[in-house]
Design a protein around this motif. Sequence first.
Motif, PDB file in Angstrom:
ATOM      1  N   VAL A  71       4.513   0.810   1.520  1.00 28.94           N
ATOM      2  CA  VAL A  71       4.526  -0.018   2.721  1.00 28.94           C
ATOM      3  C   VAL A  71       4.312  -1.471   2.328  1.00 28.94           C
ATOM      4  O   VAL A  71       3.367  -1.792   1.603  1.00 28.94           O
ATOM      5  CB  VAL A  71       3.442   0.438   3.731  1.00 28.94           C
ATOM      6  CG1 VAL A  71       3.449  -0.438   4.964  1.00 28.94           C
ATOM      7  CG2 VAL A  71       3.635   1.893   4.089  1.00 28.94           C
ATOM      8  N   GLU A 124       1.268   4.823   1.692  1.00 29.07           N
ATOM      9  CA  GLU A 124       0.817   5.611   2.831  1.00 29.07           C
ATOM     10  C   GLU A 124       1.845   6.690   3.143  1.00 29.07           C
ATOM     11  O   GLU A 124       3.031   6.392   3.320  1.00 29.07           O
ATOM     12  CB  GLU A 124       0.652   4.716   4.078  1.00 29.07           C
ATOM     13  CG  GLU A 124      -0.418   3.657   3.927  1.00 29.07           C
ATOM     14  CD  GLU A 124      -0.462   2.708   5.111  1.00 29.07           C
ATOM     15  OE1 GLU A 124       0.379   2.847   6.049  1.00 29.07           O
ATOM     16  OE2 GLU A 124      -1.308   1.810   5.096  1.00 29.07           O
ATOM     17  N   ASN A 125       1.429   7.930   3.192  1.00 28.28           N
ATOM     18  CA  ASN A 125       2.298   9.066   3.568  1.00 28.28           C
ATOM     19  C   ASN A 125       3.576   9.120   2.744  1.00 28.28           C
ATOM     20  O   ASN A 125       4.660   9.311   3.298  1.00 28.28           O
ATOM     21  CB  ASN A 125       2.640   9.019   5.060  1.00 28.28           C
ATOM     22  CG  ASN A 125       1.398   9.090   5.936  1.00 28.28           C
ATOM     23  OD1 ASN A 125       0.429   9.757   5.583  1.00 28.28           O
ATOM     24  ND2 ASN A 125       1.434   8.401   7.062  1.00 28.28           N
ATOM     25  N   ALA A 142       0.855  -1.188   0.000  1.00 26.53           N
ATOM     26  CA  ALA A 142       0.000   0.000   0.000  1.00 26.53           C
ATOM     27  C   ALA A 142       0.887   1.232   0.000  1.00 26.53           C
ATOM     28  O   ALA A 142       2.054   1.183   0.392  1.00 26.53           O
ATOM     29  CB  ALA A 142      -0.906   0.008   1.233  1.00 26.53           C
TER      30      ALA A 142
END
Length: 190
Positions: A188, A183-184, A181
């Motif tokens: 990840v 994320e930020n 995924a």
Amino acid sequence: MKTNDHNKQLYRDMQEAPDKYSDQEIEAMMDHLDQMPDVDEAWQQFARQHISSAGPMHTWRKVAAMIVGTLTLSGIAIAAVHIVRQPQQEEQPAAAAEHPQSAVTAPQAIPTDTIVKTVPVVFDNIPLDSIAKGIATYHHLQLDLKSEQARQLRFYFVWNQEDSLQEVIEKLNMFEQVNLAVENGKLVVR
């Protein structure tokens, strides 16, 4: 026919001492000036004086210039081939040293003035963390490994760089035990 040098000397003499010459001689000289020159005769005289004496030397100079030009162009071509092949040869050992028992096929360097069609990158028996690292680097993301199991998993995966990041993640998530995924600003791996 009188030579050109002789005529020049005669004209100078007539200008300096015109009283030495009769009117008939001056008229004859003027008539001679009005006549059209014999161009063929003048060209043959020029060729005898200038071209025939330099002919053999001129030919050798041409041959020497062609040889030097050919050698120069050959040297430039060899240097260009050497320069183009050198970076490719340096990249291959680095990839082999990183994963000695697996093979990675990466796209070749393409000149900037050509139309670019990306070649898929083939990961053959490569750990998931290496695959994810390559994808994260390509998309200017950091990699965050949350799972030690990801380092142990090995895959055969064909990555088409024309696919969007989301499409690549969806394809990888189809494998069991894989969960990727974004994320930020990080890719990840769980």
